[in-house]
Design a protein around this motif. Structure first.
Motif, PDB file in Angstrom:
ATOM      1  N   ALA A 279       0.827  -1.212   0.000  1.00 14.33           N
ATOM      2  CA  ALA A 279       0.000   0.000   0.000  1.00 14.33           C
ATOM      3  C   ALA A 279       0.859   1.259   0.000  1.00 14.33           C
ATOM      4  N   ALA A 280       2.066   1.147   0.509  1.00 15.90           N
ATOM      5  CA  ALA A 280       2.945   2.320   0.610  1.00 15.90           C
ATOM      6  C   ALA A 280       3.776   2.554  -0.645  1.00 15.90           C
ATOM      7  N   LEU A 281       3.678   1.685  -1.649  1.00 13.30           N
ATOM      8  CA  LEU A 281       4.501   1.836  -2.841  1.00 13.30           C
ATOM      9  C   LEU A 281       4.122   3.093  -3.628  1.00 13.30           C
ATOM     10  N   ASP A 282       5.132   3.878  -3.996  1.00 14.08           N
ATOM     11  CA  ASP A 282       4.890   4.934  -4.967  1.00 14.08           C
ATOM     12  C   ASP A 282       5.252   4.393  -6.348  1.00 14.08           C
ATOM     13  N   ALA A 283       5.138   5.217  -7.375  1.00 13.23           N
ATOM     14  CA  ALA A 283       5.343   4.731  -8.737  1.00 13.23           C
ATOM     15  C   ALA A 283       6.759   4.205  -8.953  1.00 13.23           C
ATOM     16  N   ALA A 284       7.748   4.895  -8.422  1.00 18.08           N
ATOM     17  CA  ALA A 284       9.139   4.473  -8.619  1.00 18.08           C
ATOM     18  C   ALA A 284       9.411   3.159  -7.907  1.00 18.08           C
ATOM     19  N   ALA A 285       8.919   3.024  -6.684  1.00 14.74           N
ATOM     20  CA  ALA A 285       9.133   1.783  -5.934  1.00 14.74           C
ATOM     21  C   ALA A 285       8.400   0.618  -6.594  1.00 14.74           C
ATOM     22  N   PHE A 286       7.228   0.884  -7.155  1.00 19.06           N
ATOM     23  CA  PHE A 286       6.488  -0.152  -7.869  1.00 19.06           C
ATOM     24  C   PHE A 286       7.285  -0.648  -9.071  1.00 19.06           C
ATOM     25  N   ARG A 287       7.801   0.287  -9.861  1.00 20.21           N
ATOM     26  CA  ARG A 287       8.559  -0.098 -11.056  1.00 20.21           C
ATOM     27  C   ARG A 287       9.804  -0.907 -10.685  1.00 20.21           C
ATOM     28  N   GLU A 288      10.457  -0.525  -9.619  1.00 21.69           N
ATOM     29  CA  GLU A 288      11.663  -1.243  -9.208  1.00 21.69           C
ATOM     30  C   GLU A 288      11.320  -2.648  -8.723  1.00 21.69           C
ATOM     31  N   ARG A 289      10.272  -2.759  -7.940  1.00 18.83           N
ATOM     32  CA  ARG A 289       9.927  -4.060  -7.346  1.00 18.83           C
ATOM     33  C   ARG A 289       9.433  -5.058  -8.396  1.00 18.83           C
ATOM     34  N   PHE A 290       8.703  -4.574  -9.395  1.00 15.40           N
ATOM     35  CA  PHE A 290       8.071  -5.481 -10.353  1.00 15.40           C
ATOM     36  C   PHE A 290       8.639  -5.332 -11.764  1.00 15.40           C
ATOM     37  N   ALA A 291       9.907  -4.964 -11.847  1.00 14.52           N
ATOM     38  CA  ALA A 291      10.531  -4.679 -13.143  1.00 14.52           C
ATOM     39  C   ALA A 291      10.460  -5.860 -14.102  1.00 14.52           C
ATOM     40  N   ARG A 292      10.656  -7.080 -13.625  1.00 13.80           N
ATOM     41  CA  ARG A 292      10.663  -8.256 -14.503  1.00 13.80           C
ATOM     42  C   ARG A 292       9.413  -9.105 -14.336  1.00 13.80           C
ATOM     43  N   SER A 293       8.399  -8.543 -13.740  1.00  9.57           N
ATOM     44  CA  SER A 293       7.179  -9.290 -13.439  1.00  9.57           C
ATOM     45  C   SER A 293       6.052  -8.898 -14.384  1.00  9.57           C
ATOM     46  N   ILE A 295       3.280  -8.289 -13.411  1.00  9.71           N
ATOM     47  CA  ILE A 295       2.511  -7.328 -12.614  1.00  9.71           C
ATOM     48  C   ILE A 295       2.765  -5.902 -13.086  1.00  9.71           C
ATOM     49  N   LYS A 296       3.936  -5.670 -13.668  1.00 10.22           N
ATOM     50  CA  LYS A 296       4.274  -4.300 -14.084  1.00 10.22           C
ATOM     51  C   LYS A 296       3.273  -3.746 -15.081  1.00 10.22           C
ATOM     52  N   ARG A 297       2.619  -4.615 -15.864  1.00  3.77           N
ATOM     53  CA  ARG A 297       1.676  -4.143 -16.880  1.00  3.77           C
ATOM     54  C   ARG A 297       0.422  -3.525 -16.250  1.00  3.77           C
ATOM     55  N   THR A 298       0.089  -3.950 -15.055  1.00  7.98           N
ATOM     56  CA  THR A 298      -1.100  -3.417 -14.393  1.00  7.98           C
ATOM     57  C   THR A 298      -0.896  -1.984 -13.940  1.00  7.98           C
ATOM     58  N   GLY A 299       0.314  -1.647 -13.559  1.00  5.59           N
ATOM     59  CA  GLY A 299       0.609  -0.298 -13.090  1.00  5.59           C
ATOM     60  C   GLY A 299       0.395  -0.159 -11.592  1.00  5.59           C
ATOM     61  N   ARG A 300       1.045   0.821 -11.034  1.00 12.35           N
ATOM     62  CA  ARG A 300       1.011   1.017  -9.590  1.00 12.35           C
ATOM     63  C   ARG A 300      -0.389   1.273  -9.053  1.00 12.35           C
ATOM     64  N   ASP A 301      -1.162   2.152  -9.704  1.00 18.00           N
ATOM     65  CA  ASP A 301      -2.448   2.558  -9.145  1.00 18.00           C
ATOM     66  C   ASP A 301      -3.427   1.390  -9.051  1.00 18.00           C
ATOM     67  N   ARG A 302      -3.474   0.566 -10.087  1.00 17.25           N
ATOM     68  CA  ARG A 302      -4.390  -0.574 -10.057  1.00 17.25           C
ATOM     69  C   ARG A 302      -3.978  -1.592  -8.998  1.00 17.25           C
ATOM     70  N   LEU A 303      -2.665  -1.833  -8.886  1.00 20.72           N
ATOM     71  CA  LEU A 303      -2.226  -2.786  -7.867  1.00 20.72           C
ATOM     72  C   LEU A 303      -2.570  -2.276  -6.468  1.00 20.72           C
ATOM     73  N   VAL A 304      -2.294  -0.998  -6.197  1.00 23.24           N
ATOM     74  CA  VAL A 304      -2.590  -0.459  -4.867  1.00 23.24           C
ATOM     75  C   VAL A 304      -4.097  -0.445  -4.629  1.00 23.24           C
ATOM     76  N   ARG A 305      -4.898  -0.182  -5.668  1.00 24.49           N
ATOM     77  CA  ARG A 305      -6.357  -0.332  -5.533  1.00 24.49           C
ATOM     78  C   ARG A 305      -6.702  -1.729  -5.028  1.00 24.49           C
ATOM     79  N   ASN A 306      -6.115  -2.760  -5.658  1.00 20.61           N
ATOM     80  CA  ASN A 306      -6.390  -4.133  -5.251  1.00 20.61           C
ATOM     81  C   ASN A 306      -5.941  -4.394  -3.813  1.00 20.61           C
ATOM     82  N   VAL A 307      -4.788  -3.837  -3.462  1.00 20.21           N
ATOM     83  CA  VAL A 307      -4.261  -4.009  -2.107  1.00 20.21           C
ATOM     84  C   VAL A 307      -5.220  -3.409  -1.084  1.00 20.21           C
ATOM     85  N   LEU A 308      -5.768  -2.240  -1.400  1.00 19.05           N
ATOM     86  CA  LEU A 308      -6.689  -1.590  -0.465  1.00 19.05           C
ATOM     87  C   LEU A 308      -8.003  -2.365  -0.334  1.00 19.05           C
ATOM     88  N   TYR A 309      -8.469  -2.964  -1.415  1.00 14.27           N
ATOM     89  CA  TYR A 309      -9.641  -3.830  -1.289  1.00 14.27           C
ATOM     90  C   TYR A 309      -9.316  -5.005  -0.368  1.00 14.27           C
TER      91      TYR A 309
END
Length: 377
Positions: A279-293, A295-309
């Motif tokens: 939930a605390a990931l910003d865009a840069a941290a998201f890109r770094e964490r999921f660079a080869r995954s 998951i990167k195609r979903t983008g930070r905002d959608r993933l954090v939306r899912n996390v909050l649900y």
């Protein structure tokens, strides 16, 4: 150029195995097939949801020859990604997020496409025929092709089921102008079983062998761009990227050859990651964490939306600060999901106090609607 050859299949299978593929079978692509009518019915029912690309490419997607008129045969490859353990117990660990098995390692598209190109280059020098390689990013229906080639059958959950690998096969396809002898097609062995249908947390199967993607957790957490229908959010549980329920309960998995190769091995930070951390990931941290995954195609905002649900479904008051911090997020999608999560976790008096301090200043109509919903609940 089109070439007819006797039967080079065993040599092709051997080379495919050397490249790491676990299955390799063949089918012709010149005859009509029932998948064309099933695709049309799927689209007419609107079951594709926001995946407009499916309708836009329906003409080419309906049959391999519509995609490439010169194609005569398909070589269908399978790569086992079966997990070493049942992923479903993770549903009970509500402070952790559940990532679909296929996305726990590096992006399979890159891995399979590289191997298909190697196999394709080897084939081209031997067949003297043209060919093209595909890994589910092109308008080609791989699962019907896999069934026609005998890798397995499309089960009641619409995914491919293999007697050797259960529901855990990545697919790749090589179309060629060469006339290769076909293998026998796969036979349906689902019988009376409906375990996959009953396991779906959002009732996404109107009938066996039909999927309404608009209710599917994988679609909702990956493809769907906006807020998820509030009626479906509780069914997401702590699934933050994809859903393995219908795959994992398939009885044929007990006969599967478990275990992923090293390049598909799950990464520790993608197996039940902390919801508070994500939930605390910003865009840069998201890109770094999921660079080869994937998951990167979903983008930070959608993933954090899912996390909050998932946080809202957790019932865990310790996650309130993680959700509350997102009330000031730059993304309306994230802010709205945070409102919903807090409405599920906090006493009504505290929700009303937060609404008093945030709702009036909110400029986005969607987020204002989320505030209105939690205040009236």
């Amino acid at each position: 150029m089109t070439t007819s050859i006797s039967d080079p299949r065993e040599a092709i299978r051997q080379r495919a195995a050397e490249l790491g593929f676990d299955a390799c079978r063949f089918t012709g692509v010149e005859s009509p097939w029932p998948a064309t009518a099933r695709l049309q019915a799927f689209l007419e029912a609107g079951h594709h949801g926001e995946m407009d690309w499916m309708a836009d490419t329906a003409g080419r997607r309906g049959h391999p020859r519509a995609l490439w008129a010169e194609a005569r045969s398909a070589i269908v490859l399978g790569l086992n990604y079966g997990p070493d353990a049942d992923p479903l117990p993770g549903l009970a660990r509500r402070d952790r997020g559940l990532v679909s098995v296929y996305a726990q390692g590096d992006d399979y598209h890159d891995l399979i496409k590289g191997r298909l190109k190697q196999l394709g280059g080897w084939l081209a020098s031997r067949l003297g025929a043209d060919l093209k390689v595909f890994v589910d990013t092109a308008p080609l229906m791989e699962k019907p092709l896999a069934q026609q080639a005998g890798l397995g059958w499309q089960g009641k959950h619409t995914n491919l089921v293999s007697r050797d690998f259960g529901s855990w096969l990545f697919l790749g396809v090589i179309l060629t102008t060469a006339a290769l002898p076909p293998d026998p097609p796969g036979e349906d062995h689902c019988g009376q079983c409906r375990a996959c249908l009953d396991a779906c947390p959002t009732a996404a199967f109107p009938t066996p062998y039909q999927l309404d993607a608009r209710r599917c957790v994988s679609y909702l957490t990956i493809e769907h761009k906006g807020p998820v229908d509030p009626a479906l959010r509780p069914g997401l549980g702590n699934r933050i990227y994809g859903c393995d329920d219908c795959l994992a309960v398939c009885p044929w998995n007990k006969f599967a050859q478990a275990g992923r190769e090293q390049k598909l091995a799950a990464r520790a930070d993608r197996v039940e990651p902390s919801l508070a951390e994500l939930a605390a990931l910003d865009a840069a941290a998201f890109r770094e964490r999921f660079a080869r995954s994937p998951i990167k195609r979903t983008g930070r905002d959608r993933l954090v939306r899912n996390v909050l649900y998932a946080i809202g479904n957790s019932g865990d008051p310790a996650l309130v600060p993680a959700a509350q911090a997102r009330l000031e997020d730059a993304s309306p999608l994230v802010r709205g999901a945070a409102v919903w999560a807090l409405g599920r976790l906090l006493p009504r008096a505290e929700v009303l106090a937060l609404a008093h301090s945030h709702a009036e200043a909110e400029a986005d109509p969607g987020v204002r609607a989320e505030w209105a919903a939690v205040q009236s609940a």
